[in-house]
Design an enzyme around this catalytic site. Structure first.
Site, mmCIF file in Angstrom:
data_model
loop_
_atom_site.group_PDB
_atom_site.id
_atom_site.type_symbol
_atom_site.label_atom_id
_atom_site.label_comp_id
_atom_site.label_asym_id
_atom_site.label_seq_id
_atom_site.Cartn_x
_atom_site.Cartn_y
_atom_site.Cartn_z
ATOM 1 N N PRO A 12 0.785 -1.224 0.000
ATOM 2 C CA PRO A 12 0.000 0.000 0.000
ATOM 3 C C PRO A 12 0.826 1.289 0.000
ATOM 4 O O PRO A 12 1.890 1.355 0.627
ATOM 5 C CB PRO A 12 -0.812 -0.106 1.295
ATOM 6 C CG PRO A 12 -0.042 -1.036 2.153
ATOM 7 C CD PRO A 12 0.586 -2.014 1.220
ATOM 8 N N ASN A 13 0.311 2.238 -0.720
ATOM 9 C CA ASN A 13 0.845 3.607 -0.803
ATOM 10 C C ASN A 13 2.111 3.723 -1.637
ATOM 11 O O ASN A 13 2.614 4.829 -1.842
ATOM 12 C CB ASN A 13 1.080 4.208 0.599
ATOM 13 C CG ASN A 13 -0.196 4.274 1.402
ATOM 14 O OD1 ASN A 13 -1.175 4.864 0.935
ATOM 15 N ND2 ASN A 13 -0.236 3.659 2.560
ATOM 16 N N ARG A 20 4.901 11.159 -2.315
ATOM 17 C CA ARG A 20 4.697 10.850 -0.901
ATOM 18 C C ARG A 20 5.978 11.105 -0.100
ATOM 19 O O ARG A 20 7.014 10.513 -0.397
ATOM 20 C CB ARG A 20 4.336 9.370 -0.874
ATOM 21 C CG ARG A 20 4.406 8.724 0.419
ATOM 22 C CD ARG A 20 4.281 7.212 0.248
ATOM 23 N NE ARG A 20 4.058 6.682 1.561
ATOM 24 C CZ ARG A 20 4.326 5.441 1.914
ATOM 25 N NH1 ARG A 20 4.788 4.586 1.044
ATOM 26 N NH2 ARG A 20 4.121 5.062 3.147
ATOM 27 N N TYR A 25 11.229 9.084 1.201
ATOM 28 C CA TYR A 25 11.235 8.064 0.148
ATOM 29 C C TYR A 25 11.919 8.511 -1.137
ATOM 30 O O TYR A 25 12.094 7.703 -2.052
ATOM 31 C CB TYR A 25 9.801 7.609 -0.153
ATOM 32 C CG TYR A 25 9.125 6.983 1.046
ATOM 33 C CD1 TYR A 25 9.573 5.766 1.547
ATOM 34 C CD2 TYR A 25 8.065 7.622 1.696
ATOM 35 C CE1 TYR A 25 8.969 5.191 2.660
ATOM 36 C CE2 TYR A 25 7.459 7.050 2.803
ATOM 37 C CZ TYR A 25 7.915 5.840 3.284
ATOM 38 O OH TYR A 25 7.326 5.262 4.389
ATOM 39 N N ASN A 76 8.033 -5.589 -1.169
ATOM 40 C CA ASN A 76 7.995 -4.433 -0.268
ATOM 41 C C ASN A 76 6.569 -4.406 0.270
ATOM 42 O O ASN A 76 5.656 -3.907 -0.393
ATOM 43 C CB ASN A 76 8.337 -3.130 -0.981
ATOM 44 C CG ASN A 76 8.374 -1.958 0.006
ATOM 45 O OD1 ASN A 76 7.869 -2.083 1.124
ATOM 46 N ND2 ASN A 76 8.936 -0.841 -0.402
ATOM 47 N N ALA A 79 3.377 -0.855 4.772
ATOM 48 C CA ALA A 79 2.864 -0.886 6.150
ATOM 49 C C ALA A 79 2.355 -2.266 6.559
ATOM 50 O O ALA A 79 2.404 -2.624 7.743
ATOM 51 C CB ALA A 79 1.758 0.150 6.318
ATOM 52 N N HIS A 82 4.370 -4.563 8.838
ATOM 53 C CA HIS A 82 4.368 -4.354 10.294
ATOM 54 C C HIS A 82 3.138 -4.938 10.979
ATOM 55 O O HIS A 82 3.086 -5.012 12.197
ATOM 56 C CB HIS A 82 4.420 -2.848 10.613
ATOM 57 C CG HIS A 82 5.489 -2.116 9.873
ATOM 58 N ND1 HIS A 82 6.816 -2.451 9.951
ATOM 59 C CD2 HIS A 82 5.432 -1.059 9.014
ATOM 60 C CE1 HIS A 82 7.531 -1.629 9.189
ATOM 61 N NE2 HIS A 82 6.714 -0.784 8.607
ATOM 62 N N ASP A 89 2.010 -15.723 6.602
ATOM 63 C CA ASP A 89 1.541 -17.094 6.349
ATOM 64 C C ASP A 89 1.551 -17.407 4.856
ATOM 65 O O ASP A 89 1.894 -18.525 4.454
ATOM 66 C CB ASP A 89 0.123 -17.283 6.909
ATOM 67 C CG ASP A 89 0.117 -17.416 8.425
ATOM 68 O OD1 ASP A 89 1.212 -17.566 9.016
ATOM 69 O OD2 ASP A 89 -0.971 -17.357 9.017
ATOM 70 N N GLU A 100 12.887 -9.217 1.294
ATOM 71 C CA GLU A 100 12.037 -8.077 1.669
ATOM 72 C C GLU A 100 12.825 -6.792 1.443
ATOM 73 O O GLU A 100 14.001 -6.709 1.797
ATOM 74 C CB GLU A 100 11.640 -8.218 3.143
ATOM 75 C CG GLU A 100 10.795 -7.074 3.655
ATOM 76 C CD GLU A 100 10.189 -7.384 5.026
ATOM 77 O OE1 GLU A 100 9.794 -8.547 5.265
ATOM 78 O OE2 GLU A 100 10.114 -6.453 5.847
ATOM 79 N N HIS A 102 12.723 -2.471 1.794
ATOM 80 C CA HIS A 102 12.121 -1.203 2.192
ATOM 81 C C HIS A 102 13.013 -0.090 1.667
ATOM 82 O O HIS A 102 14.244 -0.168 1.789
ATOM 83 C CB HIS A 102 12.002 -1.086 3.720
ATOM 84 C CG HIS A 102 11.111 -2.132 4.301
ATOM 85 N ND1 HIS A 102 9.742 -2.002 4.326
ATOM 86 C CD2 HIS A 102 11.390 -3.339 4.830
ATOM 87 C CE1 HIS A 102 9.221 -3.092 4.872
ATOM 88 N NE2 HIS A 102 10.199 -3.914 5.182
ATOM 89 N N SER A 104 13.100 3.046 2.730
ATOM 90 C CA SER A 104 13.659 3.802 3.854
ATOM 91 C C SER A 104 14.298 2.841 4.862
ATOM 92 O O SER A 104 14.025 1.640 4.841
ATOM 93 C CB SER A 104 12.544 4.601 4.545
ATOM 94 O OG SER A 104 11.579 3.718 5.116
ATOM 95 N N ARG A 109 13.508 4.824 12.053
ATOM 96 C CA ARG A 109 12.217 5.524 12.115
ATOM 97 C C ARG A 109 11.460 5.125 13.378
ATOM 98 O O ARG A 109 12.049 4.623 14.325
ATOM 99 C CB ARG A 109 11.440 5.218 10.824
ATOM 100 C CG ARG A 109 12.228 5.670 9.582
ATOM 101 C CD ARG A 109 11.474 5.425 8.304
ATOM 102 N NE ARG A 109 10.230 6.191 8.273
ATOM 103 C CZ ARG A 109 9.261 5.982 7.370
ATOM 104 N NH1 ARG A 109 9.401 5.051 6.442
ATOM 105 N NH2 ARG A 109 8.157 6.717 7.403
ATOM 106 N N ARG A 113 7.874 0.640 13.292
ATOM 107 C CA ARG A 113 8.368 0.175 11.985
ATOM 108 C C ARG A 113 9.558 -0.778 12.117
ATOM 109 O O ARG A 113 10.048 -1.316 11.127
ATOM 110 C CB ARG A 113 8.799 1.364 11.110
ATOM 111 C CG ARG A 113 7.655 2.263 10.715
ATOM 112 C CD ARG A 113 8.130 3.368 9.771
ATOM 113 N NE ARG A 113 7.215 4.486 9.809
ATOM 114 C CZ ARG A 113 6.099 4.586 9.067
ATOM 115 N NH1 ARG A 113 5.790 3.646 8.204
ATOM 116 N NH2 ARG A 113 5.304 5.636 9.180
#
Ligand code: DQA
Length: 151
Positions: A12-13, A20, A25, A76, A79, A82, A89, A100, A102, A104, A109, A113
């Site tokens: 998301p986002n 953003r 970012y 990625n 959110a 977290h 699963d 994985e 990210h 940032s 942070r 996070r």
């Protein structure tokens, strides 16, 4: 022989990249991120399936679809990393090598996070290196697939 496929899944986002919080970012857009992945894939002669969604269940379904189709997953989770046991699963259920990413440095942070459920299913985590982390993830997964095929 068919080129190995790596799925690059974004949560998301991340469609808002570039607009953003650029101080966190950066200015690169999601299209730029896709280009980073495509360039790495072309160099390595592999295929990439690059996607983004704001919907948790869609990510779960996309992870499940990777079974028997992709050789590895770059995610990625944004959110949802977290918060989502469902994503963890799903990753555990397909059992594919997963990296994985990210953009940032989540450890510099807010404390909420610092933990991701999804990282429990990952071989490794790349964070804080900006969008170039995706290119590094493609290279790392490629190397691991090569190692596996040599065995
Ligand atoms: C992110 C970090 C997450 O904490 C955040 O919720 C995101 C983006 C990153 O790429 O730095 O949406 O995954």
């Amino acid at each position: 022989m068919k080129r190995p496929l790596i799925a690059v899944l974004n949560g998301p986002n991340l469609n808002m990249l570039g607009l953003r919080q650029p101080e966190i970012y950066g200015r690169a857009t999601l299209d730029d991120v896709e280009q980073v992945c495509i360039q790495a894939a072309e160099r390595l002669d592999i295929a990439i399936d690059f996607r983004q969604t704001n919907i948790e269940g869609e990510l779960v379904s996309w992870i499940q679809e990777c079974r028997g189709r992709a050789r590895g997953i770059i995610i990625n989770p944004a959110a949802y990393g977290h918060t989502s046991v469902a994503l963890l699963d799903a990753l555990l259920s397909v059992g594919l090598p997963t990296v994985e990413v990210h953009i940032s440095n989540i450890h510099r942070r807010e404390s909420f996070r610092h933990h991701t459920y999804t990282s429990q299913a990952a071989i490794g985590v790349i964070c804080g290196l900006g969008v170039r982390g995706y290119g590094l993830a493609v290279q790392a997964l490629y190397d691991m697939i090569e190692d596996e095929d040599e065995r």
